[in-house]
Design a protein around this motif. Sequence first.
Motif, PDB file in Angstrom:
ATOM      1  N   ARG A  48     -36.618  12.277 -10.607  1.00 36.03           N
ATOM      2  CA  ARG A  48     -35.887  12.986 -10.078  1.00 36.03           C
ATOM      3  C   ARG A  48     -35.230  11.726  -8.590  1.00 36.03           C
ATOM      4  NH1 ARG A  48     -35.073  18.361  -8.484  1.00 36.03           N
ATOM      5  NH2 ARG A  48     -34.691  17.769  -6.375  1.00 36.03           N
TER       6      ARG A  48
ATOM      7  N   LYS B 267     -32.228  15.345 -11.938  1.00 36.86           N
ATOM      8  CA  LYS B 267     -32.997  16.604 -11.234  1.00 36.86           C
ATOM      9  C   LYS B 267     -32.857  18.133 -11.485  1.00 36.86           C
ATOM     10  CE  LYS B 267     -31.457  13.637  -7.388  1.00 36.86           C
ATOM     11  NZ  LYS B 267     -31.903  13.368  -5.906  1.00 36.86           N
ATOM     12  N   GLY B 268     -33.038  17.932 -12.909  1.00 37.82           N
ATOM     13  CA  GLY B 268     -33.310  19.100 -13.753  1.00 37.82           C
ATOM     14  C   GLY B 268     -34.654  19.855 -13.353  1.00 37.82           C
TER      15      GLY B 268
ATOM     16  N   LYS C 287     -37.493  20.331 -11.287  1.00 40.32           N
ATOM     17  CA  LYS C 287     -37.811  21.059  -9.633  1.00 40.32           C
ATOM     18  C   LYS C 287     -39.194  20.425  -8.559  1.00 40.32           C
ATOM     19  CE  LYS C 287     -33.337  22.306 -10.672  1.00 40.32           C
ATOM     20  NZ  LYS C 287     -32.483  21.143 -10.691  1.00 40.32           N
ATOM     21  N   THR C 288     -38.816  20.786  -7.360  1.00 43.55           N
ATOM     22  CA  THR C 288     -40.717  20.862  -7.761  1.00 43.55           C
ATOM     23  C   THR C 288     -40.310  22.292  -6.092  1.00 43.55           C
ATOM     24  OG1 THR C 288     -40.097  19.656  -5.312  1.00 43.55           O
ATOM     25  CG2 THR C 288     -41.128  18.742  -7.242  1.00 43.55           C
TER      26      THR C 288
ATOM     27  N   ILE D 193     -35.869  19.004 -19.044  1.00 43.57           N
ATOM     28  CA  ILE D 193     -34.925  19.946 -19.316  1.00 43.57           C
ATOM     29  C   ILE D 193     -33.700  19.616 -19.388  1.00 43.57           C
ATOM     30  CG2 ILE D 193     -34.591  19.857 -17.204  1.00 43.57           C
ATOM     31  CD1 ILE D 193     -34.406  23.206 -19.560  1.00 43.57           C
ATOM     32  N   GLU D 194     -33.124  17.767 -19.321  1.00 43.61           N
ATOM     33  CA  GLU D 194     -32.348  17.463 -20.026  1.00 43.61           C
ATOM     34  C   GLU D 194     -31.786  16.695 -21.100  1.00 43.61           C
ATOM     35  OE1 GLU D 194     -34.266  16.681 -16.912  1.00 43.61           O
ATOM     36  OE2 GLU D 194     -32.493  16.679 -14.974  1.00 43.61           O
TER      37      GLU D 194
ATOM     38  N   PHE E 271     -34.194  28.262 -10.353  1.00 44.45           N
ATOM     39  CA  PHE E 271     -35.807  27.837  -9.662  1.00 44.45           C
ATOM     40  C   PHE E 271     -36.508  27.308 -10.767  1.00 44.45           C
ATOM     41  CE2 PHE E 271     -37.833  25.001  -7.055  1.00 44.45           C
ATOM     42  CZ  PHE E 271     -36.946  24.494  -6.480  1.00 44.45           C
TER      43      PHE E 271
ATOM     44  N   THR F 227     -36.522  27.959 -13.587  1.00 40.75           N
ATOM     45  CA  THR F 227     -36.016  28.063 -15.174  1.00 40.75           C
ATOM     46  C   THR F 227     -36.465  27.308 -16.344  1.00 40.75           C
ATOM     47  OG1 THR F 227     -34.308  29.039 -15.183  1.00 40.75           O
ATOM     48  CG2 THR F 227     -34.026  28.921 -17.051  1.00 40.75           C
ATOM     49  N   PRO F 228     -36.271  25.527 -15.717  1.00 40.86           N
ATOM     50  CA  PRO F 228     -36.209  24.705 -16.454  1.00 40.86           C
ATOM     51  C   PRO F 228     -38.040  24.760 -16.748  1.00 40.86           C
ATOM     52  CG  PRO F 228     -34.955  23.490 -14.418  1.00 40.86           C
ATOM     53  CD  PRO F 228     -35.355  25.250 -14.737  1.00 40.86           C
TER      54      PRO F 228
ATOM     55  N   THR G  86     -29.447  24.546 -18.443  1.00 40.99           N
ATOM     56  CA  THR G  86     -29.173  22.952 -18.999  1.00 40.99           C
ATOM     57  C   THR G  86     -30.095  21.593 -17.361  1.00 40.99           C
ATOM     58  OG1 THR G  86     -26.901  23.088 -17.920  1.00 40.99           O
ATOM     59  CG2 THR G  86     -27.788  23.378 -20.089  1.00 40.99           C
ATOM     60  N   GLY G  87     -30.468  22.729 -16.428  1.00 35.44           N
ATOM     61  CA  GLY G  87     -31.268  21.753 -15.485  1.00 35.44           C
ATOM     62  C   GLY G  87     -30.015  20.518 -14.749  1.00 35.44           C
TER      63      GLY G  87
ATOM     64  N   PHE H 290     -29.294  22.401  -6.595  1.00 41.83           N
ATOM     65  CA  PHE H 290     -29.871  23.053  -5.796  1.00 41.83           C
ATOM     66  C   PHE H 290     -29.551  21.944  -4.543  1.00 41.83           C
ATOM     67  CE2 PHE H 290     -31.829  25.640  -9.018  1.00 41.83           C
ATOM     68  CZ  PHE H 290     -31.422  26.353  -8.782  1.00 41.83           C
TER      69      PHE H 290
ATOM     70  N   ASP I  51     -31.561  18.548  -4.483  1.00 41.32           N
ATOM     71  CA  ASP I  51     -31.165  18.177  -5.667  1.00 41.32           C
ATOM     72  C   ASP I  51     -29.664  17.301  -4.896  1.00 41.32           C
ATOM     73  OD1 ASP I  51     -32.860  19.196  -7.570  1.00 41.32           O
ATOM     74  OD2 ASP I  51     -31.549  20.257  -8.570  1.00 41.32           O
TER      75      ASP I  51
ATOM     76  N   GLY J  55     -31.805  29.332  -4.979  1.00 40.21           N
ATOM     77  CA  GLY J  55     -33.828  29.312  -5.186  1.00 40.21           C
ATOM     78  C   GLY J  55     -34.337  30.855  -5.332  1.00 40.21           C
TER      79      GLY J  55
END
Lengths: 160, 307, 797
Positions: free
Chosen positions: A30, A36-37, A39-40, A77-78, A104, A106-107, C49-50, C54, C57, C263
Amino acid sequence: MKEMEIQFQLNGCDVCVDVPSDTLLVDLLRDTLGLKGTKTGCREGECGACTVLLDDIPVNSCILPAFKVEGRSVTTIEGLTKDDGRLDPIQEAFIQEGAVQCGFCTPGMIMNAKALLGKDPHPEEGKIREAISGVQCRCTGYQKIVQAVKSAGQKMDSTR
Amino acid sequence: MSYAFKDFHWANDIRVNEYLLPKTTAEALEMLAEYKGQAQVVSGGTDVIPKLRKRELEVEALVDISRLPGMSDIKQKGDKIILGGLVTHARTVASLLIREKAGVLAEGAARVGSPQIRNMGTVAGNLASGHPAADTSMPLLALNASVTIASTEGERVVDLPQFFQGGNQTAADSRREIITQISFSALGKNQGCCYLRLSKRRALTIAILVLATVVDVDPDEKTIRDAAIAIGPVAPMPFRARDAEEILKGAPVSKEIVERAGDAAYKESTPESSVVWGSDEYKKEMVKVFVRRGLYKALKRAGCPVA
Amino acid sequence: MSTKTHDHKQIKTLTKDKPDLQGLIKTSQMSPSVVGKSIVRTDALSKVTGKLAFGADYSQEGFLHGKILRSPYPHAVIKSIDIEKAKNLSGVAAVLTAEDVPGRNGFGAIIPDQPVICGDKVRFVGDGVALVAAETEKIANQALELIKVEYDLLPPVFDPIEALKEDAPKVHEKGNLLSYNKLRKGDAEKGFAQADVIIERTYKVPFLDHAYLEPDICMAIPQVDGTMLVEGPMQAPFTVRRNINAVLGVPINRVQARQISMGGGFGGKEDSPIDLGCRAAVLAHHTRRPVRIALEREEVTLQTCKRHPMTMKIKIGAKKDGSLVAFEGVIYDEQGAYASLGPVIPPAGGSHIHAMIMMSGPYEIPNVKIDAYLCFTNNPYGGAMRGFGAPQVHVAHEQIIDELAEALGTTPFDIRRRNGLREGSATATGQVLDQSVGLHDTLESCAKAFDWEKKYQDTGYVNEEKTKRRGVGIGMGWYRTSIGTNNDACGANVYVHEDGTVLLSTGITEMGQGSFTVLPQICAEELGVRVEDVRVARPDTDAVPESGPTVGSRSTTLMGNAIILAARQVKKSILEMAAEMLMVPLTRLESRDRRIYDRDNPDTVLEFREAAARCMANGKRLIGQGWWAPPAPSLDPETGQGNPYFVYTYSTHMAEVNVDMETGEVEVTDYVAAFDVGKAINPKALEGQIEGGVAMGLGYALTEEVAIENGYIQNLSLRDYLIPTSLDVPDIKPIILEVENKFGPYGAKGIGEMPNLPATPAILNAIANACGGRVRDLPADPEKVYWAIKEAEIPLD
């Protein structure tokens, strides 16, 4: 703080990067590499939003020291979207089936589904639920996610 | 009551100065020795990394043993099964050998955390956590497993009951030593096993109660030759219900003996109450239920079901 | 206390009272072309696709990192605070204490009683006592650790009933009773005198965490003109703005709040952005630099609001024939340390008021008496969470109705069929429901889909060992659209551009629920364009009209109407222009699917964009602004009688469970949920709301509880605060019914919160049906179910 070089494959491209000793994979992806796809949501491997594939196996990147990917391949995810913008059938199915709400998780969901369908394109519902059981979703109740994975498998098969 | 800063404030980093990637076990042990207890062994990282972030664990360096050679295999040597120190839960679940000859371990490993956790986390790491409810500790304890621990002084073998020392401590000091392998006898004819787990939800949670049992029967006499019952968390460490086992040894297979074993396990368990994971009283009641259910199932699998 | 009876006929029915507010629904005789279609979410592509950004990011370049030093005690006086060491640490830009707050040292959604930085005392574990901004998060953490605070401990209070006692420690100076309200319909005493069966029960629900997957984050960015820009996931940008302006001591127009992708919110991100926004803004104000505060998961649980816990005492009476005659209830609603969204907002807003109004359930009961207390304690504070005040009382009324059915010897189905609200029924507040009452439709269709008759007969042991029993349960529910306050209104701007595309500008936020898909659908339908022609502007208090918060299941209905009104203004110009261009009378023109045509002669046609371009070229209006407020809410403070909300959504759920009789484990094996939603604008998105809501209700029933011991939360992380996983949630079969709401866009009413309400009691009732034991103190985790079975000691077949 010591720094070391890591070389690995990221979404099919070779990457060579210097990282401090305490770097976790999710932060490398990230912050250093700008992907950034991923997430945490919890930073302890519970929510699964940070899931990436390490040599095609889903892992929680938030609790994975960056050095563990040395010489290995990482898919995020990218990496699922083709260069020409074409989507992976799983991404397509998530859109069509309404499996996305806040997005959030989803990836993480898609990466786990990717690993599952890579091994077994026709999983039964129970197997799908098991495969995504390491990603928590607060919006969907999982129903449309399960449906999306099912229909992606069918679609992948018919285009094979 | 006193509270620490870390109880109310959290960070997103793990605060270590060095990450070491040894190529051999000897090199790894030397690295650990150099840090004089200020370095920590890490393998899958699923237990260690969250503890570092929460400052439950503070070290200067991590020694990543995940690429040490010869520790990732599951082998059978004679009647012994040897599980390398780096074998993950996922590999354990997938192993035909384990599923056939130590089913109780495969069943336990399958319930650890989540698919992602099982892909990274190792059985040895689960043991090394010393957690009284660790999902693979109970099966290994019931299988009478022993652990090989390497240090700069050499190797030693510790049987599991002695391995667990309570308070999340084990005989393997993960700041100085490495678990290189876990070994136990393969289950054979006339033996049966069972793993049971009680939890609030079906994934991603530690258990309220875990039970693993292994029985050895004489099918002709319909008697129990030997029985092992491991339960957690009902004591400061993974616990063998010895009183219950004694009742079973040499006894005829019967409903009554199973009930008696359950009652004995109930008496010898000393779980603690937790507002999140349940009261001691409930856990004790569940010990009774689980011992009974575990024995029924194990005896059935051993070919000697309770009539 | 007043026992004054109230004639409900005094309350006028809404449709007769407010005919001017109707008629927003249909613009043409034709069936809609965009509304009612399961159009894919406008944000789905960016999410799969990310690529969607958020808060976490966003670039952190140039940002200072803000951190909050938290109180380790639930109730204490701050004796001294030493920040010298922290200040001198290299890389620290600011260390602030109470005196550094430039304006009002208090924030809150309703009453600003929570200090931005505590100066004199702390009221819960997690209260902020100092703020730090530093170049990195690591330095900020180090600085926090260097601050030394000395406290004098005060006796705490952790129970709302204890808190009301005379000698209880005072959380706030005014005392621990934040609000008290009452409801009196008919004469409860006389009602009970007519009853053949009366039962009394107490139900308890704990604090609940929203557990949205995205941890809270906020960025405050000082602008060159002195404006403070605050960005973050937020459900209520206007509430954030009006708190920050007071805290900074600047006029409202010097603060800009901008929502970024969220989110998940579920009501929680109504409060927390106020907290983080004020604190980040104060740090940014002092340092004149952008400041970012990002919470870790444990901090989210520790610091932000929760669903209110309640203790609910109920007495209910019925005649032999099953008809309900009287209901008496007392609600002890625990507010925790700060007022947040809890207290009364006239006439019918507030946690305990919402609970009070809905407490007797979706049933017609002639005599109702309810007292509702909202109390401060030294626990974390309660805020809105998906159904604000209503999930709690659904747990109570749906269980007692089952318990009453048993006492009467009737069935859960029959008692609901007999007493459920219908058109013409009067609610507990005396509101006569004169339209859009589909409760019975949901009951009947749910029963059919679930096969209730058969399943209800077919309970009992399911395995050979006789350890597991099956049971079924019903949960019925209702929920308002709107928030019952006088200021409940929505504004929308619709801009049509010369190429025929549209910018829709509203203050309604997207948190995953789908408003950025549903609102453009309404806009596109009204204008006669395609949904992809409408872009939604990001909610930004500088750029969008005041719309209130995205809460109360109000967005689709209230904002939908505002959008229709706005779109009509633009459409008028466009159609006038088209009439000129086509030489067809205006009244014959129809706009649909990007084309404007003569209804009588469909070949006379014009592209929508041609008319728009001509409007632009000729200086005709292409901007519309709509403003819509629902019929004014009313609630008499003495009697609790009135029309608090203008329309309700109705629902029936049926659940099947297996209960392990020896361990108390519960598995939900089948589930049907039927809703009367007025009109489904986007059926698939609506199903998603239902399925997600049921899962949340399941968590409330079985696993979720913020476990607090003496003010200290024992389960701060997602590994011990247990929301349902994919293995815990069954297949859910949603049923959507449409009983038109005369006040709704295309007949729609709210759905966002409704789905989780009946889910919890449906499962609890199924458990009781299966095992004979009933859990009245949530959650029904294995241990509670186990003891309930033991306590019941019912001989089972």
